[in-house]
Structure formats: C-alpha cells, structure tokens
Design a protein around this motif. Structure first.
Motif, PDB file in Angstrom:
ATOM      1  N   LEU A 163       1.039  -1.163   0.030  1.00 23.46           N
ATOM      2  CA  LEU A 163       0.274   0.057  -0.031  1.00 23.46           C
ATOM      3  C   LEU A 163       0.892   1.313   0.017  1.00 23.46           C
ATOM      4  CD1 LEU A 163      -2.490  -1.093   2.729  1.00 23.46           C
ATOM      5  CD2 LEU A 163      -2.766  -1.733   0.381  1.00 23.46           C
ATOM      6  N   LYS A 164       0.834   2.191  -0.961  1.00 18.54           N
ATOM      7  CA  LYS A 164       1.790   3.071  -1.182  1.00 18.54           C
ATOM      8  C   LYS A 164       1.117   4.424  -1.292  1.00 18.54           C
ATOM      9  CE  LYS A 164       4.549   0.052  -4.034  1.00 18.54           C
ATOM     10  NZ  LYS A 164       5.282  -0.254  -5.176  1.00 18.54           N
ATOM     11  N   PHE A 165       1.444   5.188  -0.361  1.00 13.26           N
ATOM     12  CA  PHE A 165       0.693   6.678  -0.280  1.00 13.26           C
ATOM     13  C   PHE A 165       1.679   7.401   0.066  1.00 13.26           C
ATOM     14  CE2 PHE A 165      -0.666   4.234   3.038  1.00 13.26           C
ATOM     15  CZ  PHE A 165      -0.277   4.769   4.240  1.00 13.26           C
ATOM     16  N   ASN A 166       1.465   8.806  -0.466  1.00 11.97           N
ATOM     17  CA  ASN A 166       2.626   9.916  -0.186  1.00 11.97           C
ATOM     18  C   ASN A 166       2.243  10.648   1.262  1.00 11.97           C
ATOM     19  OD1 ASN A 166       4.104   9.161  -2.164  1.00 11.97           O
ATOM     20  ND2 ASN A 166       3.633  11.190  -3.332  1.00 11.97           N
ATOM     21  N   HIS A 167       0.951  10.826   1.487  1.00 11.94           N
ATOM     22  CA  HIS A 167       0.597  11.732   2.666  1.00 11.94           C
ATOM     23  C   HIS A 167      -0.222  10.707   3.646  1.00 11.94           C
ATOM     24  CE1 HIS A 167       1.949  14.913   0.454  1.00 11.94           C
ATOM     25  NE2 HIS A 167       1.100  14.611  -0.723  1.00 11.94           N
ATOM     26  N   SER A 168      -1.587  11.006   3.892  1.00  6.85           N
ATOM     27  CA  SER A 168      -2.258  10.040   5.089  1.00  6.85           C
ATOM     28  C   SER A 168      -2.835   9.148   4.203  1.00  6.85           C
ATOM     29  CB  SER A 168      -3.110  11.151   5.755  1.00  6.85           C
ATOM     30  OG  SER A 168      -4.071  11.600   5.101  1.00  6.85           O
ATOM     31  N   ILE A 169      -3.189   8.015   4.971  1.00  4.22           N
ATOM     32  CA  ILE A 169      -3.900   6.786   4.785  1.00  4.22           C
ATOM     33  C   ILE A 169      -5.382   7.321   4.169  1.00  4.22           C
ATOM     34  CG2 ILE A 169      -4.181   5.893   6.934  1.00  4.22           C
ATOM     35  CD1 ILE A 169      -3.837   2.959   5.270  1.00  4.22           C
ATOM     36  N   PRO A 170      -5.800   6.941   3.142  1.00  2.89           N
ATOM     37  CA  PRO A 170      -7.306   7.323   3.016  1.00  2.89           C
ATOM     38  C   PRO A 170      -8.153   6.328   4.000  1.00  2.89           C
ATOM     39  CG  PRO A 170      -6.467   6.635   0.747  1.00  2.89           C
ATOM     40  CD  PRO A 170      -5.308   6.428   1.885  1.00  2.89           C
ATOM     41  N   GLY A 171      -9.258   7.064   4.381  1.00  2.00           N
ATOM     42  CA  GLY A 171      -9.936   6.650   5.637  1.00  2.00           C
ATOM     43  C   GLY A 171     -10.633   5.177   4.940  1.00  2.00           C
ATOM     44  N   TRP A 172     -11.124   4.978   4.042  1.00  2.00           N
ATOM     45  CA  TRP A 172     -11.825   3.833   3.774  1.00  2.00           C
ATOM     46  C   TRP A 172     -10.643   2.592   3.564  1.00  2.00           C
ATOM     47  CZ3 TRP A 172      -9.674   1.226  -0.364  1.00  2.00           C
ATOM     48  CH2 TRP A 172      -9.075   2.013  -1.337  1.00  2.00           C
ATOM     49  N   LEU A 173      -9.383   3.002   3.174  1.00  2.00           N
ATOM     50  CA  LEU A 173      -8.588   1.720   3.175  1.00  2.00           C
ATOM     51  C   LEU A 173      -8.033   1.609   4.921  1.00  2.00           C
ATOM     52  CD1 LEU A 173      -6.563   0.131   1.835  1.00  2.00           C
ATOM     53  CD2 LEU A 173      -4.927   1.994   1.585  1.00  2.00           C
ATOM     54  N   HIS A 174      -8.021   2.521   5.480  1.00  2.00           N
ATOM     55  CA  HIS A 174      -7.948   2.223   6.950  1.00  2.00           C
ATOM     56  C   HIS A 174      -8.886   1.304   7.571  1.00  2.00           C
ATOM     57  CE1 HIS A 174      -7.588   3.199  11.331  1.00  2.00           C
ATOM     58  NE2 HIS A 174      -6.266   3.142  11.209  1.00  2.00           N
ATOM     59  N   SER A 175     -10.233   1.415   7.063  1.00  2.00           N
ATOM     60  CA  SER A 175     -11.071   0.631   7.700  1.00  2.00           C
ATOM     61  C   SER A 175     -11.156  -0.737   7.220  1.00  2.00           C
ATOM     62  CB  SER A 175     -12.624   0.978   7.046  1.00  2.00           C
ATOM     63  OG  SER A 175     -12.831   2.387   7.754  1.00  2.00           O
ATOM     64  N   VAL A 176     -10.695  -0.916   5.885  1.00  2.00           N
ATOM     65  CA  VAL A 176     -10.394  -2.322   5.344  1.00  2.00           C
ATOM     66  C   VAL A 176      -9.163  -3.146   6.099  1.00  2.00           C
ATOM     67  CG1 VAL A 176      -9.507  -3.560   3.214  1.00  2.00           C
ATOM     68  CG2 VAL A 176     -11.090  -1.588   3.050  1.00  2.00           C
ATOM     69  N   ILE A 177      -8.148  -2.435   6.467  1.00  2.00           N
ATOM     70  CA  ILE A 177      -7.048  -2.845   7.068  1.00  2.00           C
ATOM     71  C   ILE A 177      -7.353  -3.396   8.577  1.00  2.00           C
ATOM     72  CG2 ILE A 177      -4.831  -2.272   8.198  1.00  2.00           C
ATOM     73  CD1 ILE A 177      -4.534  -0.366   5.733  1.00  2.00           C
TER      74      ILE A 177
END
Length: 169
Positions: free
Chosen positions: A128-142
C-alpha cells in the motif's frame, strides 16, 4: 525493468531506496539496455548503467559514491509478477500485488537467461503506497481484515533464499 527479460531498448531502472522509520523513499536512474556495451561482466555492469543513466546530477553522483564506497555488484537476479492499481484521483496512491517471486543467485552475466528458482511459493506481497495520509476507507479495510504492517524486501528475500550460506550474507 518491468519486462519479462532484459533486451534491447526497453527502459530499465536502478533505484536508491531509503527508509526513515516507516517512510520509504527512492530515487530512480533510468537507462536503456541498448546503451550498454555487449558482454559486460557483472563486475562492471553498475558502472556502465550509472554512466548511461538519466537522472538528476545529485542522484547520479550519489549512485557513483555508493558504487565506489560499497563496491556494489549484482548479487541476485529477481523476477516477479506485479499487478498494480493506481488511484484515478491521486496517482501517488497505489496498491500493488507482487507474486511468483523467483530469482537466481549470482548470475554469470546480467543479460543471460539463467534458470530461476521460486522463493516464497504460494505468497503474494501486498504493498500500500501513499505519500500523505492513508485514505479513511483503506484504514477501515486494514482494520476489518486485521492486516499487520510488516517489512518485506523482495530482493532480500531472494538473497536469503538462494545464497549458499544465508547467515553469512
């Protein structure tokens, strides 16, 4: 390279990766294999690749210093299948699945097609690659799938799997 094998004018990359806690950054030097001399020995491959690479002067200088300081040379040939997904509204957010990790320990020639041995059979590396904060929906999936953050270098995995004496590498 993202091609199946080394050949001709395909674009290839050298990467300098850095890690600061959980943040990984990298600089790329790109080059075409057709710019390299035929039959260069592995001991001179990086020298010629850096010499013909396209990158900022600072990145080329760092690559030259690393090559000189550490006497770098190809140790393992690594291959895997990548399935990338890039967000339409944010190209810095990417999800990749890397599977079918294979390698060859100390190939005699970087352009040869040595037999590759499987490493981590049955496993897929999810990044999972991102430059800033993790998207909220992805945080929920994790959280829903109870995923754990782990560090996994595909190159290091191949080296440990194939080295004659993994504890000495």
């Amino acid at each position: 390279t993202y091609a199946e094998s080394f050949s001709g004018d395909q674009l290839s990359f050298l990467e300098i990766k850095r890690r600061n806690d959980v943040v990984v950054s990298k600089d790329r030097l790109s080059f075409s294999l057709s710019q390299l001399p035929d039959n260069i020995p592995n001991s001179r491959f990086l020298y010629h690749a850096i010499k013909s690479a396209q990158a900022s002067k600072a990145v080329v200088t760092e690559a030259q210093l690393l090559l000189a300081w550490y006497n770098l040379h190809p140790t393992a040939l690594v291959q895997y299948q990548r399935f990338p997904f890039v967000a339409l509204n944010d190209p810095t957010f990417r999800i990749t699945f890397d599977r079918n990790l294979k390698g060859h320990w100390r190939p005699s020639h970087i352009f040869s097609a040595p037999p590759l041995r499987r490493c981590l059979p049955g496993y897929t590396v999810l990044e999972l690659k991102f430059n800033h904060s993790i998207p909220g929906w992805l945080h929920s999936v994790i959280q829903d799938y109870e995923l754990q953050r782990t560090s996994c270098s595909k190159y290091a995995t191949v080296v440990q799997s194939l080295a004659p004496h993994p504890t000495l590498v």
